[in-house]
Scaffold this motif. Sequence first.
Motif, mmCIF file in Angstrom:
data_model
loop_
_atom_site.group_PDB
_atom_site.id
_atom_site.type_symbol
_atom_site.label_atom_id
_atom_site.label_comp_id
_atom_site.label_asym_id
_atom_site.label_seq_id
_atom_site.Cartn_x
_atom_site.Cartn_y
_atom_site.Cartn_z
ATOM 1 N N LYS A 59 50.125 36.512 48.448
ATOM 2 C CA LYS A 59 48.968 36.011 49.170
ATOM 3 C C LYS A 59 48.420 34.785 48.460
ATOM 4 O O LYS A 59 48.573 34.648 47.239
ATOM 5 N N LEU A 60 47.823 33.926 49.222
ATOM 6 C CA LEU A 60 47.030 32.844 48.629
ATOM 7 C C LEU A 60 45.568 33.189 48.766
ATOM 8 O O LEU A 60 45.165 33.876 49.712
ATOM 9 N N GLY A 61 44.777 32.714 47.840
ATOM 10 C CA GLY A 61 43.333 32.887 47.922
ATOM 11 C C GLY A 61 42.646 31.550 47.788
ATOM 12 O O GLY A 61 43.189 30.609 47.198
ATOM 13 N N LYS A 67 35.949 29.750 52.256
ATOM 14 C CA LYS A 67 36.123 30.712 51.157
ATOM 15 C C LYS A 67 35.693 30.104 49.820
ATOM 16 O O LYS A 67 35.047 30.753 49.005
ATOM 17 N N GLU A 106 43.672 35.663 58.740
ATOM 18 C CA GLU A 106 44.657 34.840 58.026
ATOM 19 C C GLU A 106 45.868 34.577 58.906
ATOM 20 O O GLU A 106 46.226 35.393 59.749
ATOM 21 N N VAL A 153 39.320 36.234 38.884
ATOM 22 C CA VAL A 153 39.865 36.610 40.189
ATOM 23 C C VAL A 153 41.386 36.520 40.184
ATOM 24 O O VAL A 153 42.069 37.315 40.840
HETATM 25 C C1 OOG Z 1 39.020 36.207 46.506
HETATM 26 C C2 OOG Z 1 40.170 36.478 47.420
HETATM 27 C C3 OOG Z 1 40.481 35.268 48.213
HETATM 28 C C4 OOG Z 1 41.369 34.438 50.381
HETATM 29 O O1 OOG Z 1 42.028 34.616 51.400
HETATM 30 O O2 OOG Z 1 40.739 33.392 50.166
HETATM 31 C C5 OOG Z 1 41.340 35.512 49.389
HETATM 32 C C6 OOG Z 1 37.764 36.740 47.122
HETATM 33 O O3 OOG Z 1 37.263 36.138 48.066
HETATM 34 O O4 OOG Z 1 37.300 37.777 46.642
HETATM 35 O O5 OOG Z 1 41.980 36.518 49.609
#
Ligand code: OOG
Length: 259
Positions: A59-61, A67, A106, A153
């Motif tokens: 996954k990307l975050g 976000k 997503e 994170v």
């Molecule tokens: C970090 C996880 C980020 C996204 O799709 O940006 C993430 C968070 O928001 O806690 O999964």
Amino acid sequence: MTWDLVRAARALLEAEDTRTDRGPITDEWPDLDLDTAYAVQDETLQRRLNRGEHIVGIKLGLTSRAKQQRMGIDVPLTAWLTDAMLLPADAPVPQDQLIHPRAEPEIVFVMKDRLAGPGVTAATALAAVGSVHGGIEVIDSRYRDFRFTLPDVVADNSSSGRFVTGPVGLPPEKLDLAMEACLVEVDGQVADSATGAAVQGHPAEALALAANELGRRGLAIEPGWLVLTGGMTDAVPVPPGTTVAVHFTHLGSLHLTGG
Ligand code: OOG
Ligand code: MG
């Protein structure tokens, strides 16, 4: 006791397994840097594999402005997905296994070819994609109130919780992914919307970024893997009794209930 990557990995997995949120690791270990944080993430992955989980993708975050602004961090990151995080379609959010779940829409890629950085561009990345799906990620930070720094994170596998993918899968050439829109409804009320362009200008840019980040660490994105390209909008809480619906222009609709 001094901190090291094994202690950090243990602490984060224990927080997850016991559903106990905690303060940021960097409060106690201010020297935790990004490379060490990825090593913690890899150590938690190894421990998941040792207990029988299997990698199903990455996954990307923090790939969208929405976000990044919410979390106060403007650097995208990658993390691991295992089969234990797969939520079957129509299954409620498993509240008894999560701390404070939030849902986010997503765009999801299913890979047909191996993709190894460095030097991967959005065009080469997209050429390695077999199909594109809509998805909902249920994030669940191990940190109290989702308060963390970038190394925190990263170490926490990017708040991974559960994820659902939609039934509609289209070849990437059939879509203009920058223009693919999603509408998020909470209990029947429109809560948010975005297009794929929210994700690094184009979700394939996020895929390229992930391939290059993995490449930096001597890893590759493998055929058959899922890639969650990152929340297109801010996440919404999914406490018991809540229903979240995500409607995509061409990738169908997904429904998630808070149980
Ligand atoms: C970090 C996880 C980020 C996204 O799709 O940006 C993430 C968070 O928001 O806690 O999964
Ligand atoms: Mg996400």
